[in-house]
Design a protein around this motif. Structure first.
Motif, mmCIF file in Angstrom:
data_model
loop_
_atom_site.group_PDB
_atom_site.id
_atom_site.type_symbol
_atom_site.label_atom_id
_atom_site.label_comp_id
_atom_site.label_asym_id
_atom_site.label_seq_id
_atom_site.Cartn_x
_atom_site.Cartn_y
_atom_site.Cartn_z
ATOM 1 N N MET A 1 20.375 17.424 55.327
ATOM 2 C CA MET A 1 21.572 18.244 55.293
ATOM 3 C C MET A 1 21.736 18.806 53.881
ATOM 4 O O MET A 1 22.182 18.128 52.969
ATOM 5 C CB MET A 1 22.790 17.416 55.698
ATOM 6 N N THR A 2 21.349 20.056 53.693
ATOM 7 C CA THR A 2 21.447 20.686 52.386
ATOM 8 C C THR A 2 22.574 21.703 52.318
ATOM 9 O O THR A 2 22.749 22.337 51.296
ATOM 10 C CB THR A 2 20.114 21.380 52.029
ATOM 11 N N ASP A 3 23.315 21.882 53.403
ATOM 12 C CA ASP A 3 24.423 22.836 53.411
ATOM 13 C C ASP A 3 25.562 22.328 52.537
ATOM 14 O O ASP A 3 25.937 21.169 52.590
ATOM 15 C CB ASP A 3 24.953 23.051 54.827
ATOM 16 N N LYS A 4 26.099 23.251 51.728
ATOM 17 C CA LYS A 4 27.264 22.906 50.922
ATOM 18 C C LYS A 4 28.515 23.152 51.756
ATOM 19 O O LYS A 4 28.587 24.137 52.487
ATOM 20 C CB LYS A 4 27.315 23.778 49.666
ATOM 21 N N PRO A 5 29.495 22.270 51.670
ATOM 22 C CA PRO A 5 30.737 22.487 52.431
ATOM 23 C C PRO A 5 31.498 23.687 51.879
ATOM 24 O O PRO A 5 31.537 23.912 50.673
ATOM 25 C CB PRO A 5 31.514 21.195 52.244
ATOM 26 N N ALA A 6 32.071 24.469 52.777
ATOM 27 C CA ALA A 6 32.829 25.651 52.379
ATOM 28 C C ALA A 6 34.211 25.227 51.877
ATOM 29 O O ALA A 6 34.824 24.324 52.436
ATOM 30 C CB ALA A 6 32.981 26.597 53.550
ATOM 31 N N PRO A 7 34.694 25.881 50.818
ATOM 32 C CA PRO A 7 36.036 25.543 50.335
ATOM 33 C C PRO A 7 37.103 26.003 51.321
ATOM 34 O O PRO A 7 36.928 26.981 52.041
ATOM 35 C CB PRO A 7 36.149 26.299 49.017
ATOM 36 N N THR A 8 38.198 25.291 51.348
ATOM 37 C CA THR A 8 39.341 25.638 52.178
ATOM 38 C C THR A 8 40.486 26.004 51.251
ATOM 39 O O THR A 8 40.715 25.334 50.249
ATOM 40 C CB THR A 8 39.749 24.448 53.068
ATOM 41 N N TYR A 9 41.195 27.073 51.565
ATOM 42 C CA TYR A 9 42.309 27.548 50.753
ATOM 43 C C TYR A 9 43.615 27.254 51.475
ATOM 44 O O TYR A 9 43.746 27.533 52.657
ATOM 45 C CB TYR A 9 42.173 29.048 50.488
ATOM 46 N N ILE A 10 44.559 26.676 50.757
ATOM 47 C CA ILE A 10 45.855 26.321 51.315
ATOM 48 C C ILE A 10 46.927 27.112 50.581
ATOM 49 O O ILE A 10 47.032 27.028 49.359
ATOM 50 C CB ILE A 10 46.139 24.812 51.166
ATOM 51 N N VAL A 11 47.690 27.906 51.317
ATOM 52 C CA VAL A 11 48.799 28.662 50.740
ATOM 53 C C VAL A 11 50.079 27.902 51.056
ATOM 54 O O VAL A 11 50.357 27.596 52.213
ATOM 55 C CB VAL A 11 48.872 30.096 51.320
ATOM 56 N N SER A 12 50.850 27.591 50.013
ATOM 57 C CA SER A 12 52.088 26.839 50.175
ATOM 58 C C SER A 12 53.241 27.601 49.542
ATOM 59 O O SER A 12 53.048 28.398 48.636
ATOM 60 C CB SER A 12 51.970 25.469 49.511
ATOM 61 N N VAL A 13 54.441 27.326 50.030
ATOM 62 C CA VAL A 13 55.641 27.945 49.478
ATOM 63 C C VAL A 13 56.675 26.846 49.258
ATOM 64 O O VAL A 13 56.741 25.879 50.020
ATOM 65 C CB VAL A 13 56.175 29.075 50.397
ATOM 66 N N TYR A 14 57.459 26.979 48.201
ATOM 67 C CA TYR A 14 58.468 25.977 47.884
ATOM 68 C C TYR A 14 59.739 26.244 48.671
ATOM 69 O O TYR A 14 60.336 27.302 48.575
ATOM 70 C CB TYR A 14 58.779 25.974 46.390
ATOM 71 N N GLU A 15 60.117 25.299 49.505
ATOM 72 C CA GLU A 15 61.397 25.320 50.212
ATOM 73 C C GLU A 15 62.083 24.020 49.844
ATOM 74 O O GLU A 15 61.550 22.947 50.101
ATOM 75 C CB GLU A 15 61.198 25.410 51.725
ATOM 76 N N LYS A 16 63.226 24.124 49.221
ATOM 77 C CA LYS A 16 63.908 22.933 48.706
ATOM 78 C C LYS A 16 63.988 21.862 49.762
ATOM 79 O O LYS A 16 64.288 22.166 50.902
ATOM 80 C CB LYS A 16 65.307 23.290 48.209
ATOM 81 N N PRO A 17 63.737 20.660 49.506
ATOM 82 C CA PRO A 17 63.328 20.015 48.256
ATOM 83 C C PRO A 17 61.815 19.773 48.159
ATOM 84 O O PRO A 17 61.386 18.947 47.371
ATOM 85 C CB PRO A 17 64.068 18.686 48.307
ATOM 86 N N TYR A 18 60.960 20.440 48.955
ATOM 87 C CA TYR A 18 59.528 20.165 48.878
ATOM 88 C C TYR A 18 58.706 21.406 49.242
ATOM 89 O O TYR A 18 59.236 22.411 49.697
ATOM 90 C CB TYR A 18 59.153 18.998 49.804
ATOM 91 N N TRP A 19 57.395 21.302 49.034
ATOM 92 C CA TRP A 19 56.467 22.383 49.353
ATOM 93 C C TRP A 19 56.102 22.340 50.828
ATOM 94 O O TRP A 19 55.945 21.278 51.406
ATOM 95 C CB TRP A 19 55.187 22.239 48.530
ATOM 96 N N ARG A 20 55.957 23.513 51.446
ATOM 97 C CA ARG A 20 55.510 23.611 52.841
ATOM 98 C C ARG A 20 54.225 24.432 52.899
ATOM 99 O O ARG A 20 54.113 25.455 52.252
ATOM 100 C CB ARG A 20 56.552 24.306 53.707
ATOM 101 N N THR A 21 53.292 23.988 53.710
ATOM 102 C CA THR A 21 52.049 24.726 53.909
ATOM 103 C C THR A 21 52.309 25.860 54.887
ATOM 104 O O THR A 21 52.878 25.656 55.950
ATOM 105 C CB THR A 21 50.950 23.799 54.465
#
Length: 54
Positions: A1-21
């Protein structure tokens, strides 16, 4: 297995009192477009899974 894992991008926004994906994608351009649409309170995180060694 020589395949490199692909990166995953997570976009989050701050909604009080915590971050939401808002979006999880493997497409960086799509993540950046969503963060731009959300505006100032958005952040993008990049995660890459580790390769399991045997």
């Amino acid at each position: 297995m020589t395949d490199k894992p692909a990166p995953t991008y997570i976009v989050s926004v701050y909604e009080k009192p915590y971050w939401r994906t808002v979006l999880t994608t493997k497409d960086k351009a799509k993540a950046e477009a969503m963060a731009k649409e959300i505006g100032k309170g958005a952040k993008i995180e990049q995660i890459t899974p580790k390769v399991k060694r045997r």
